[in-house]
Design a protein around this motif. Structure first.
Motif, mmCIF file in Angstrom:
data_model
loop_
_atom_site.group_PDB
_atom_site.id
_atom_site.type_symbol
_atom_site.label_atom_id
_atom_site.label_comp_id
_atom_site.label_asym_id
_atom_site.label_seq_id
_atom_site.Cartn_x
_atom_site.Cartn_y
_atom_site.Cartn_z
ATOM 1 N N ARG A 151 -11.506 -4.334 -5.680
ATOM 2 C CA ARG A 151 -11.147 -2.915 -5.740
ATOM 3 C C ARG A 151 -11.091 -2.320 -4.337
ATOM 4 N N GLY A 152 -12.102 -2.613 -3.519
ATOM 5 C CA GLY A 152 -12.102 -2.110 -2.151
ATOM 6 C C GLY A 152 -10.943 -2.652 -1.343
ATOM 7 N N MET A 153 -10.632 -3.936 -1.517
ATOM 8 C CA MET A 153 -9.506 -4.542 -0.801
ATOM 9 C C MET A 153 -8.186 -3.910 -1.230
ATOM 10 N N THR A 154 -8.042 -3.678 -2.521
ATOM 11 C CA THR A 154 -6.799 -3.081 -3.019
ATOM 12 C C THR A 154 -6.608 -1.685 -2.453
ATOM 13 N N ASP A 155 -7.673 -0.876 -2.451
ATOM 14 C CA ASP A 155 -7.574 0.462 -1.866
ATOM 15 C C ASP A 155 -7.179 0.381 -0.396
ATOM 16 N N SER A 156 -7.807 -0.539 0.328
ATOM 17 C CA SER A 156 -7.542 -0.672 1.756
ATOM 18 C C SER A 156 -6.099 -1.091 2.015
ATOM 19 N N VAL A 157 -5.618 -2.082 1.264
ATOM 20 C CA VAL A 157 -4.247 -2.568 1.466
ATOM 21 C C VAL A 157 -3.238 -1.483 1.099
ATOM 22 N N ARG A 158 -3.524 -0.745 0.031
ATOM 23 C CA ARG A 158 -2.608 0.335 -0.355
ATOM 24 C C ARG A 158 -2.466 1.356 0.767
ATOM 25 N N ARG A 159 -3.581 1.705 1.382
ATOM 26 C CA ARG A 159 -3.544 2.688 2.474
ATOM 27 C C ARG A 159 -2.894 2.099 3.722
ATOM 28 N N GLU A 160 -3.165 0.831 3.975
ATOM 29 C CA GLU A 160 -2.566 0.156 5.134
ATOM 30 C C GLU A 160 -1.044 0.125 5.035
ATOM 31 N N LEU A 161 -0.535 -0.026 3.814
ATOM 32 C CA LEU A 161 0.905 -0.190 3.613
ATOM 33 C C LEU A 161 1.612 1.103 3.234
ATOM 34 N N ALA A 162 0.916 2.215 3.261
ATOM 35 C CA ALA A 162 1.541 3.496 2.907
ATOM 36 C C ALA A 162 2.769 3.743 3.779
ATOM 37 N N GLY A 163 3.858 4.089 3.122
ATOM 38 C CA GLY A 163 5.087 4.396 3.843
ATOM 39 C C GLY A 163 5.980 3.199 4.115
ATOM 40 N N THR A 164 5.549 2.007 3.705
ATOM 41 C CA THR A 164 6.354 0.807 3.958
ATOM 42 C C THR A 164 7.305 0.470 2.818
ATOM 43 N N GLY A 165 7.151 1.145 1.686
ATOM 44 C CA GLY A 165 7.939 0.794 0.508
ATOM 45 C C GLY A 165 7.260 -0.228 -0.380
ATOM 46 N N ILE A 166 6.038 -0.628 -0.015
ATOM 47 C CA ILE A 166 5.285 -1.610 -0.808
ATOM 48 C C ILE A 166 4.209 -0.887 -1.604
ATOM 49 N N GLY A 167 4.256 -1.007 -2.917
ATOM 50 C CA GLY A 167 3.244 -0.400 -3.772
ATOM 51 C C GLY A 167 2.121 -1.376 -4.064
ATOM 52 N N VAL A 168 0.909 -0.870 -4.152
ATOM 53 C CA VAL A 168 -0.266 -1.708 -4.439
ATOM 54 C C VAL A 168 -1.095 -1.017 -5.520
ATOM 55 N N THR A 169 -1.245 -1.687 -6.647
ATOM 56 C CA THR A 169 -1.922 -1.099 -7.802
ATOM 57 C C THR A 169 -3.043 -2.015 -8.280
#
Length: 246
Positions: A151-169
């Motif tokens: 869960r922590g990794m998913t949150d981190s990756v989602r924030r890291e990739l914000a604005g790139t067009g890559i969604g993380v759920t």
């Protein structure tokens, strides 16, 4: 036609997800250890590609991504579903604990590391990690630890990739009908999770808890941790088996 990798695809949530995606026009790249089950499933699904994969093996993961990329030159989605449960107490031996960490946490990290550069180059993509309600409420020792970490990794990756067009759920199932939960009656089937995964691939969002009735339990446990402590005192480790490693 989008190309989506699904790990743990030979049965349960992974199989239901692969079937649903293929039925709705996705080319599914099926990954699991059981080659015979995987090949049989691929024969049933239009355009599906079977890639027998032990997700504990980094070289096998590299091969999986390479074979998926070879289909159309794109990887549009990744579903990190493969998972291992079992005896979950902190008193479990090293082999059991390390096995859970390798499959439930390291494999998703390695696969994300492999596909994110490809998705960045495409300017689009969607990643869905299958967590667990046990990753919100600590009730299963080492298993919960891996799902909290995911869960922590998913949150981190989602924030890291914000604005790139890559969604993380993150999709977090509660108890789902299957061999690991055969003693529990009235559970929803894996199709409810498959529907959530398909929805997340199409419209990424932060987190989906299924079935929906678990949302209240998660909120209550986080708001009133002392109550959860009393409720689960002495029985939190349990069997901890939510789904097998496939």
């Amino acid at each position: 036609m989008p190309v989506v990798i699904v790990t743990g695809a030979s049965s349960g949530i992974g199989r239901a997800t692969a079937e649903r995606l293929a039925r709705n026009g996705t080319t599914v790249v099926l990954a699991a250890r059981r080659a015979s089950h995987l090949t049989a499933l691929a024969d049933e699904l239009p355009g599906a590609v079977a890639v027998p994969t032990d997700v504990r093996d980094p070289a096998a993961l590299e091969n999986l991504v390479a074979q998926a990329l070879a289909v159309t030159g794109r990887i549009d989605g990744l579903v990190n579903n493969a998972g291992v449960g079992g005896v979950a107490s902190v008193l479990s031996d090293d082999d059991a604990a390390e096995g859970m960490i390798q499959v439930n946490l390291l494999a998703p990290i390695r696969l994300m590391r492999a596909v994110v550069p490809l998705m960045r180059a495409q300017g689009a993509g969607s990643i869905v990690n299958i967590g667990s309600v046990a990753g919100e409420v600590g009730i299963s020792g080492v298993y919960s630890a891996t799902k909290f970490a995911l869960r922590g990794m998913t949150d981190s990756v989602r924030r890291e990739l914000a604005g790139t067009g890559i969604g993380v759920t993150l999709v977090e199932p509660g108890y789902i009908a299957g061999p690991a939960n055969r003693n529990r009656k009235g559970l929803p089937g894996p199709e409810i999770v498959a529907a959530a995964v398909e929805s997340a691939l199409r419209r990424p969002r932060r987190r989906i808890i299924v079935p929906g009735r678990y949302r209240a339990a998660v909120l209550a446990a986080n708001a009133f941790p002392a109550v959860a402590d009393r409720l689960y005192a002495g029985k939190a480790a349990g069997k901890g088996a939510v789904k097998g490693y496939l």
